[in-house]
Each structure stands twice: as structure tokens, then as C-alpha cells.
Scaffold this motif. Structure first.
Motif: not given
Length: 685
Positions: A212-220, A325-327, A335-337
Motif C-alpha cells: 500500500v506504499n504511495v509516494r507524492a512528488d517533491n512538490d507534495g 489524505l493526499h493532495r 483519501p488513500g483508500l
């Protein structure tokens, strides 16, 4: 050509230099885009986000649904995490509606503290008390084992989380449940050093798992999700990918390399990925476009069967307290779900966006071609308006192309580099054109100054052919008036008049002060003795003659007329402060400042110079005579300025000596007695 000409063709050598500079700039920008450096990366992301927002379909996801342990479910049932038997009951309810797959997006790494078995162990450890429970089936005494059984029965895809900052113990084998083959060697996946897994009782009964890993870009901003991660040499799938493959009945996927880049072949579906194993999301819209059902409604039997049947169901929680929660471009609180749901829907719809492997090279080539086009137009002499029009048109074409390929081919073309090339090369054209204009303006002004100087010198030469005064007199008076004017300005006098331009024109115009003498007959102008009264009448007309000569010339010159000051000097340099001068008898400040300054310079030089009617006076005698004329002949303020720079005046007189004057001032004749001195009025004609 004026300095502000709309266009000008560059000579060959500067043109070649400019084109090479433009191409070098384009190459640098293109390479920065290839290596994903700012500002290319930021602009590409901005364009991608804009496309995501404005091309989103807005339709509800048709193949996925979220069963959400939301705030309402927590309020109704209480505590988080839920007891494992309640999660088992939820899974059982969902499985009864025959979904195509179920994925549990909840990590359960610790034993369930309300499990009867856990309670027995706690009492034994802490109080040395053996508890026993009668009438409870063995399967219900271990909540973790019970949940594991229900997950195995329903074929639920479990969740795990990989660490990259520390290692964990490997007490049991980590089974991915699915496999990958093909061009795996072309991948450069993120390599995990540790893993967070469900408790043993659940993990050993779960056949398929996904991270379930997620990773935003360096601008969030979250734009991509990893589909694959490597752990101890084994490739693992994300929860969304594992759930999708499970729903499709596929246990392995193949890595393939094509014209546009790498892909995962899942049955008949092709999922674009980058070499790091990431997929670029394409959202239908904000998070509410991905349907969800409250877990409490499912447990209470209020959920409709058609909302679950045949769908890939993700079980998890969007409760605010979990802060998952993710932008994103389409929703600042996604939501991550539901991110898992969005990725799954993209895979099923074939809507994963690809950045083609040839995109960076195409962007570099496009930037070089556009730079060559703009530079070519510039050196050919095209106007800045045309260059801006061509640049804007090219930018619109690039954006239209990026939009069309995004919509119809799910390709994102990195057009930031050529767009930046257009902007930077256009800016370079503006800067260079401005520099060229400034250089032409300086050249034009120099030509204008030369024209002024030639005009004045030509007119002065006419006067010199008739006037016994030498060219040295003209040079000296030029420098006198400039020095006096600068001193006046420096001491705060007449600062509103004495601008640098005014002082410069005063310097240029001073040689014309006696041009009117060309209208005086030779028998009067060259007479060695005193003039008669009638001769004085004629002589005193030379200021008006000078004014008329200069103004007649000035009428032939358009624009800012530099001869205006010369006309004032010629007409008024024999006026006196007390109003007794000629030709108009002007009084005090009604005499133009240029005439007042010229009067001091002219009379001083006449006194110290040899004339046909007199021998030169010494500096001391000359200045003594001038002091006596302060307030009558001279403006006192101007005369004071003259005496304040007396050393500079003497230096100027020494620099521009008359040709027939002896080098040694000691050879000059002694000053005559006051009764034999030529009158100042006569000396200054």
C-alpha cells in the motif's frame, strides 16, 4: 535608420553568433528536461495537472467500490481498529454479494487484544491466572485466526507496507502470490529494506498480497503510484494491481518493451509503467467520483447487492482521524483508500497515462528547431511583434498537441522544454534587439552631436575669417562657460536650468557668440584705434546680426533645436546686469543665463588677450577690473562662481594660448596705468 527601427538585418558574423547562442540555450533547456531538472519539471507538472483537471471524464467509476469504515461506522460500532471478528463479518457480508475481488486496505500487524486467546495469555503472563471459557467454539477464541480463515475463504487480497529506511527481521517467507516475467531486467525498481506484514495468523492464510506504499512528488502532489517494488530480489505488486489481477483471474504478468516504453501485460490488458515501476494516474474527477458504501450499512444489510456484485471492493477507512489524505490535481484531500480504487479503475479502463520514452528527445529536438526558427527570423530582421506572434502560435500548437495526445492516446508529451525555449529565445531576441537599438541610438546621437558640432564649427569658421580674434579665443571661452556653469550648479544656483544637456549645449554654442560680426564692415571691425560714435552704432548691431543668422539656420532644423541657446548667447552676451548694455538694454534676470555666463567669459578673455587695439592685461589686472564691474556689468552670482574657480580659469587660459603669444608670461608688457586702460565696453566688443 533611426535607433528605434522596427527591424534590422544582422550582419553575418553577429547573426551566426546569435544563432549559435540561441541553439546553445535550447540545448541546455532540452537537456534539463531530459534529466528532469527544474524549471522544466515544474512546468511539465503544471501542464499535466491542468490536463488532469480539464479533461477528467467526470463519470462514476464503474468497476470498483470502496467499503468505508468511515466516521459514521466508527460512531455506530466503536473503537478502532475494529475487533477482527467484526472485520470478518464485514468480509462475509461482502463476499455474499459475489464481488469480482476483495482487497483489505488495512494493516493488522499486532494481535487482536480482545481475542479470547489473547486475554488468556495476558492473564497468565501478568497474574499467573488460568482463564477458561466454556461454550465458545475454538474458531472464535482466536480473532486473528478467524479473520484469516474468512479472508482465505473469500480470497481476500491482503495488504503490506515496505520500508526503505530500515531493515526488518525475516522470520517467515514473504509470498507475493503473483509472479512477473519478461523484460524484468529493464526495470530499476525501488528496493525495500524492510516490510510491515499482518500478524502470522492472518498472513499465513492470505494467498495474495499487495503493498500500500504511495509516494507524492517533491512538490507534495500525488501523481504516480508504484505498481512494483523489489524486496530481497523478488518483485511484489501493489494492492491495486494484485486486486485487479485477482479479479481477472491472472496469476502472473509480463514486462514488455515497446515503441513508447515499458508495459505490464496482464492478460489482454497493457498497463504502461516507467522503468521504476510507477504508473501515472488519470483521475475521473474528485474523490466523490469513486463510489463508496459505509461499512455500517453493509453490516446492517442496507447496502444494495448491485453496488457490490461483480465489483472490485476495497475495504478500508477514510476516517478523518487516520489522516490518510493526499493532495492531487483534482482533489486536495483525496483519501488513500480511494487512490487504490482510482488506480484499479484506470487499469481496467486502459486509462493509465504514459510518458513516452522518446518524449524527452522529441522535446529537445522540437526546442532546437523552434530556436533555429526564431533566431533565423530575428537575424533576417523580422520585427519583435512578428517574433512574438510566431512564438505564441508555436506555443499554442504545442499545447494543442499535448492535449490531443493526452485525450486520445493517453500519452503525456513533455512540452515544457520547447515552451521554455520559445520564451527564453524570444526574451533573448528582445534583449538583443534592445541592445542593438541602444547601440544604434548611441551611434545616432553621436552622429547628431557631430552634426551639431560641424554646424557650429562651420558657422564659427565664417566668423573667424572676418574677426581678428583667434580660434584659441573660441576654445578658451567654450571651456570658461562650461566651468562657470558647472560651478553654479555645484553650489546650488540655477539648478532648474543648468541640466547636463543645457551645459553641454552651452559648451557647443559658445563659439557662435560673435558670429554677428560677419555683418560688420572691415573698416570698423579691423580698426586698430578707438571707434567713432557712428562706428559704435554699427558695431553694436552685431549681437542682433548674430541672432538673425543663427535663427535663420535654426528654422531649417526639425525637432529639438540645439541652436536656441546659441541665439540667446549671440544676442545677449553684451547686455549688462544694470540694464546699460546693448542691443536691448535688458536688466538683471531678464538677461538669459547663457548670456550672463558668456559675458563674464568673453570679457575676461578679451582683457587677457592681445587685440589690434590693445596689448593683453595680466590675470591680476583683468580680475581686478572685473571685480569693479560686479553688480553693474555682471550678474554677481555668476561673477562669484567665476572667482571660485579662478585656478581652473587660469589653467584653461594656459592650455589654449594664442599662436603669437610668447610661452613665458613674463615677457608680456606691464599693465598700463588706469588712465590708459581701454574701457571695458570697448574691450568686450
Amino acid at each position: 535608420m533611426t535607433p528605434y527601427a522596427a527591424s534590422a538585418k544582422l550582419p553575418r558574423r553577429p547573426a551566426l553568433t546569435f544563432v549559435l547562442a540561441g541553439l546553445a540555450l535550447a540545448l541546455a533547456i532540452g537537456l534539463s528536461g531530459s534529466f528532469q531538472l527544474a524549471p522544466c519539471t515544474r512546468l511539465d507538472r503544471a501542464i499535466l495537472d491542468t490536463l488532469q483537471v480539464h479533461t477528467a471524464s467526470g463519470r462514476q467509476a464503474a468497476n470498483t467500490v470502496v467499503v468505508d469504515v468511515d466516521d459514521r461506522s466508527l460512531a455506530a460500532v466503536g473503537q478502532w481498529p475494529w475487533p477482527r471478528y467484526r472485520l470478518a463479518a464485514l468480509i462475509d457480508r461482502i463476499a455474499a454479494e459475489q464481488p469480482s475481488a476483495i482487497a483489505l486496505d488495512i494493516m493488522l500487524p499486532e494481535p487482536d487484544r480482545v481475542s479470547l486467546t489473547e486475554i488468556q495469555q495476558t492473564f497468565k503472563r501478568d497474574f499467573d491466572v488460568d482463564l477458561s471459557f466454556n461454550g465458545v467454539p475454538a474458531a472464535l477464541r482466536d480473532n486473528d485466526g478467524y479473520l484469516g480463515q474468512q479472508m482465505a475463504r473469500a480470497g481476500v487480497v491482503g495488504a503490506r507496507y515496505f520500508y526503505f529506511d530500515h531493515a526488518t527481521r525475516d522470520d517467515r517467507p514473504l509470498r507475493p502470490g503473483i509472479g512477473f516475467d519478461g523484460r524484468v531486467d529493464l526495470l530499476s525498481l525501488d528496493r525495500a529494506s524492510g516490510v510491515l506484514e499482518n500478524v502470522e495468523a492472518i498472513a499465513r492464510q492470505t494467498r495474495v498480497n499487495g503493498f500500500v506504499n504511495v509516494r507524492a512528488d517533491n512538490d507534495g502532489v500525488l501523481r504516480r503510484l508504484p505498481l512494483l517494488i523489489e524486496y530481497h530480489g523478488v518483485v511484489h505488486a501493489s494492492l491495486a494491481l494484485a486486486a485487479t489481477m485477482h479479479a481477472l483471474g491472472v496469476s502472473s504478468a509480463r514486462v514488455e518493451s515497446g515503441r513508447d516504453g515499458l508495459s505490464l501485460r496482464i492478460g489482454q490488458r497493457e498497463v504502461p509503467i516507467d522503468p521504476s515501476g510507477y504508473a501515472l494516474l488519470r483521475f475521473n474527477g474528485p474523490s466523490h467520483r469513486y463510489p463508496s458504501i459505509s461499512a455500517v450499512d453493509v453490516l446492517a444489510g442496507r447496502a444494495r447487492a448491485q453496488d457490490l456484485r461483480g465489483k472490485i471492493v476495497f475495504i478500508g477507512s477514510t476516517a478523518a482521524g487516520l489522516n490518510d489524505l493526499h493532495r492531487t490535481a483534482v482533489d486536495r484531500l483525496f483519501p488513500g483508500l480511494k487512490i487504490q480504487s482510482a488506480l484499479t479503475q484506470d487499469i481496467l479502463d486502459g486509462d493509465i497515462v504514459r510518458v513516452p520514452v522518446w518524449g524527452a528527445m522529441a522535446a529537445l529536438i522540437a526546442g532546437m528547431l523552434l530556436a533555429a526558427l526564431l533566431c533565423g527570423l530575428f537575424v533576417a530582421g523580422c520585427s519583435l511583434a512578428m517574433l512574438a506572434s510566431v512564438g505564441l502560435s508555436a506555443a499554442l500548437v504545442l499545447l494543442a498537441l499535448a492535449t490531443a495526445t493526452f485525450l486520445h492516446a493517453s500519452l503525456f508529451l513533455p512540452v515544457a522544454a520547447p515552451l521554455l525555449v520559445l520564451g527564453m529565445v524570444t526574451a533573448l531576441c528582445v534583449v538583443v534587439r534592445a541592445a542593438l537599438h541602444q547601440r544604434r541610438e548611441r551611434h545616432w546621437r553621436k552622429q547628431l552631436e557631430n552634426a551639431r558640432q560641424v554646424t557650429i564649427e562651420s558657422m564659427s569658421a565664417v566668423a573667424e575669417t572676418r574677426d581678428p580674434e583667434t580660434g584659441a579665443h573660441i576654445k578658451r571661452t567654450q571651456h570658461y562657460v562650461r566651468a562657470i556653469a558647472r560651478r553654479l550648479k555645484g553650489t546650488g544656483h540655477y539648478v532648474d536650468v543648468l541640466t547636463e544637456e543645457y551645459i553641454h549645449l552651452l559648451f557647443l554654442s559658445a563659439p557662435l557668440h560673435d558670429i554677428g560680426k560677419v555683418g560688420v564692415p572691415d573698416n570698423i571691425l579691423l580698426k586698430p584705434g578707438r571707434l567713432t560714435e557712428d562706428e559704435w552704432v554699427v558695431m553694436r548691431k552685431h549681437p542682433e546680426f548674430g541672432r538673425q543668422i543663427i535663427l535663420s539656420t535654426a528654422q531649417q532644423i526639425e525637432g529639438d533645436n540645439f541652436l536656441a541657446i546659441a541665439a540667446d548667447i549671440a544676442a545677449t552676451h553684451h547686455e549688462k546686469w544694470d540694464g546699460t548694455g546693448y542691443p536691448a538694454g535688458l536688466l538683471g534676470a531678464s538677461i538669459p543665463l547663457s548670456g550672463r555666463i558668456m559675458a563674464v567669459a568673453d570679457i575676461y578673455d578679451a582683457l587677457i588677450s592681445r587685440r589690434c587695439y590693445k596689448e593683453p592685461f595680466s590675470h591680476e589686472v583683468s580680475t581686478t577690473m572685473m571685480r569693479e564691474m560686479g553688480g553693474t556689468t555682471f550678474d554677481p552670482v555668476v561673477l562669484d562662481a567665476f572667482f571660485e574657480i579662478e585656478d581652473e580659469i587660469r589653467r584653461i587660459a594656459g592650455c589654449f594660448r594664442d599662436e603669437d603669444e610668447d610661452e613665458d608670461e613674463s615677457d608680456s608688457p606691464p599693465a598700463r596705468s588706469s588712465d590708459s586702460v581701454v574701457a571695458p565696453a570697448e574691450t568686450s566688443v
